[in-house]
Design an enzyme around this catalytic site. Structure first.
Site, PDB file in Angstrom:
ATOM      1  N   GLU A   1      16.130 -19.960  -1.162  1.00 48.64           N
ATOM      2  CA  GLU A   1      17.146 -20.566  -2.013  1.00 48.64           C
ATOM      3  C   GLU A   1      18.333 -19.613  -2.210  1.00 48.64           C
ATOM      4  O   GLU A   1      18.213 -18.414  -1.937  1.00 48.64           O
ATOM      5  CB  GLU A   1      16.512 -20.907  -3.363  1.00 48.64           C
ATOM      6  CG  GLU A   1      15.324 -21.868  -3.270  1.00 48.64           C
ATOM      7  CD  GLU A   1      15.718 -23.310  -2.931  1.00 48.64           C
ATOM      8  OE1 GLU A   1      16.680 -23.521  -2.169  1.00 48.64           O
ATOM      9  OE2 GLU A   1      15.047 -24.236  -3.419  1.00 48.64           O
TER      10      GLU A   1
ATOM     11  N   ASP B   1      21.566 -27.090  -0.416  1.00 45.94           N
ATOM     12  CA  ASP B   1      22.060 -25.873  -1.077  1.00 45.94           C
ATOM     13  C   ASP B   1      22.173 -24.698  -0.089  1.00 45.94           C
ATOM     14  O   ASP B   1      22.390 -23.559  -0.493  1.00 45.94           O
ATOM     15  CB  ASP B   1      21.151 -25.487  -2.267  1.00 45.94           C
ATOM     16  CG  ASP B   1      19.720 -25.128  -1.843  1.00 45.94           C
ATOM     17  OD1 ASP B   1      19.424 -25.161  -0.626  1.00 45.94           O
ATOM     18  OD2 ASP B   1      18.905 -24.807  -2.724  1.00 45.94           O
TER      19      ASP B   1
ATOM     20  N   HIS C   1      19.818 -23.588   1.965  1.00 45.27           N
ATOM     21  CA  HIS C   1      18.611 -22.790   2.249  1.00 45.27           C
ATOM     22  C   HIS C   1      18.089 -23.032   3.654  1.00 45.27           C
ATOM     23  O   HIS C   1      18.241 -24.109   4.213  1.00 45.27           O
ATOM     24  CB  HIS C   1      17.518 -23.045   1.201  1.00 45.27           C
ATOM     25  CG  HIS C   1      16.882 -24.397   1.228  1.00 45.27           C
ATOM     26  ND1 HIS C   1      16.366 -25.004   0.097  1.00 45.27           N
ATOM     27  CD2 HIS C   1      16.647 -25.282   2.241  1.00 45.27           C
ATOM     28  CE1 HIS C   1      15.844 -26.168   0.419  1.00 45.27           C
ATOM     29  NE2 HIS C   1      15.998 -26.372   1.702  1.00 45.27           N
TER      30      HIS C   1
ATOM     31  N   ASP D   1       6.936 -22.791   5.802  1.00 40.05           N
ATOM     32  CA  ASP D   1       6.633 -22.749   4.373  1.00 40.05           C
ATOM     33  C   ASP D   1       5.564 -23.764   3.984  1.00 40.05           C
ATOM     34  O   ASP D   1       5.184 -24.626   4.785  1.00 40.05           O
ATOM     35  CB  ASP D   1       7.911 -22.979   3.549  1.00 40.05           C
ATOM     36  CG  ASP D   1       8.783 -24.103   4.133  1.00 40.05           C
ATOM     37  OD1 ASP D   1       8.253 -24.963   4.855  1.00 40.05           O
ATOM     38  OD2 ASP D   1       9.992 -24.106   3.867  1.00 40.05           O
TER      39      ASP D   1
HETATM   40  P1  PGA Z   1      15.543 -32.339   5.175  1.00 43.51           P
HETATM   41  O1  PGA Z   1      15.270 -30.909   4.503  1.00 43.51           O
HETATM   42  O2  PGA Z   1      15.281 -32.173   6.628  1.00 43.51           O
HETATM   43  O3  PGA Z   1      14.521 -33.254   4.531  1.00 43.51           O
HETATM   44  O4  PGA Z   1      16.946 -32.693   4.861  1.00 43.51           O
HETATM   45  C1  PGA Z   1      15.819 -29.771   5.074  1.00 43.51           C
HETATM   46  C2  PGA Z   1      15.477 -28.545   4.266  1.00 43.51           C
HETATM   47  O5  PGA Z   1      15.366 -28.630   3.037  1.00 43.51           O
HETATM   48  O6  PGA Z   1      15.327 -27.480   4.865  1.00 43.51           O
END
Ligand code: PGA
Length: 274
Positions: free
Chosen positions: A143, A136, A138, A67
């Site tokens: 999301e 959350d 994702h 992304d």
């Molecule tokens: P993080 O993010 O590795 O900074 O915890 C993970 C994500 O949002 O996919």
């Protein structure tokens, strides 16, 4: 799903890098799907070390990132282009022409997303997809509520993701509200998936996606339907798993199979490493 519970963040990163290394040895021209965020930093550090000290070769590898924020140019310090350059690409011998990251500045977003999907297909599909997980649930920026069959597209971030990611930006209001992200369906087509998560703040969501129902509310839960998934967690992220004892038992039992062609033990991190 193979759940591998490690002692801490360093061991989680080491195991993940070993899985990637094994993939590159098996297929030097592998197509890797890559992730950003704080979780993969240790994995990338270990991959860089393996390149420098052990000659791990990336010259034939192609990469696709999950992304990119909408509206951030590749030079922006919080763009995922910049993140990947700084934390991995500039330290290894990857060919710049084989690096793909969605373009957050694309004028025609829909056609850019279609182009991105085509490039994945042209490259022969993703062999191994590295993933983190948001609090959350994702994967990439899919999301809660994202279609489980979704493809690369524009997504509106949830307020909780914007809050989580504000730590990387000077001001919370600087966090983009949109991103271009591979879809759940795009990710699902990878031949093998490697999800990593560490820390207590990921414990509840890890229990949900590994042991709860398959639901668009927690898009990572779709991985339960995928044929080859490894989930590497540290002890804190694994702390709410009901079946943790069984997952550890499986790993212990697999030690007995070491030496058989398809079996690799991931529990043999050299003691000198820590
Ligand atoms: P993080 O993010 O590795 O900074 O915890 C993970 C994500 O949002 O996919």
């Amino acid at each position: 799903m193979e759940v591998i519970i490690t002692r801490d963040y360093d061991e989680m990163s080491w195991v993940a890098a070993q899985i990637i290394r094994r993939q590159l040895i098996r297929k030097p021209d592998s197509v890797l799907g890559l992730a950003t965020g704080s979780t993969p930093l240790g994995t990338y550090k270990e991959m860089i070390r393996m390149h420098r000290e052990e000659g791990l070769d990336f010259s034939k590898v192609t990469t696709f990132n999950l992304d990119e924020y909408l509206g951030l140019p590749p030079t922006h310090p919080q763009s995922y282009h910049h993140f990947m350059q700084e934390n991995l690409f500039k330290h290894i011998n990857i060919h710049p022409g084989r690096i793909f990251i969605p373009n957050g500045m694309a004028e025609d977003i829909d056609s850019h997303c279609r182009w991105y999907e085509e490039q994945i297909k042209k490259a022969g599909g993703i062999d191994l997809q590295l993933l983190g997980i948001g609090s959350d649930g994702h994967i990439a920026f899919n999301e809660p509520g994202s279609s489980l069959g979704s493809r690369t597209r524009l997504k509106t971030l949830t307020e909780s993701t914007i809050r989580d990611n504000a730590r990387f930006f000077e001001r919370a209001e600087d966090v983009p509200h949109f991103a271009i992200t591979m879809g759940v369906g795009t990710i699902f087509e990878a031949r093998e998936i490697l999800l990593i998560a560490g820390g207590e703040e990921k414990a509840a969501v890890c229990a949900e996606f590994i042991e709860g129902p398959v639901t668009a509310r927690v898009t990572a839960s779709m991985l339960q339907l995928h044929p080859i998934v490894k989930v590497v967690l540290d002890e804190a992220a694994a702390s709410q798993l009901k079946q943790a004892g069984y997952y550890c038992w499986v790993q212990q039992q697999k030690q007995k199979l070491v030496g058989m062609p398809s079996q690799v033990s991931f529990l043999r991190r050299p003691v000198s490493k820590k």
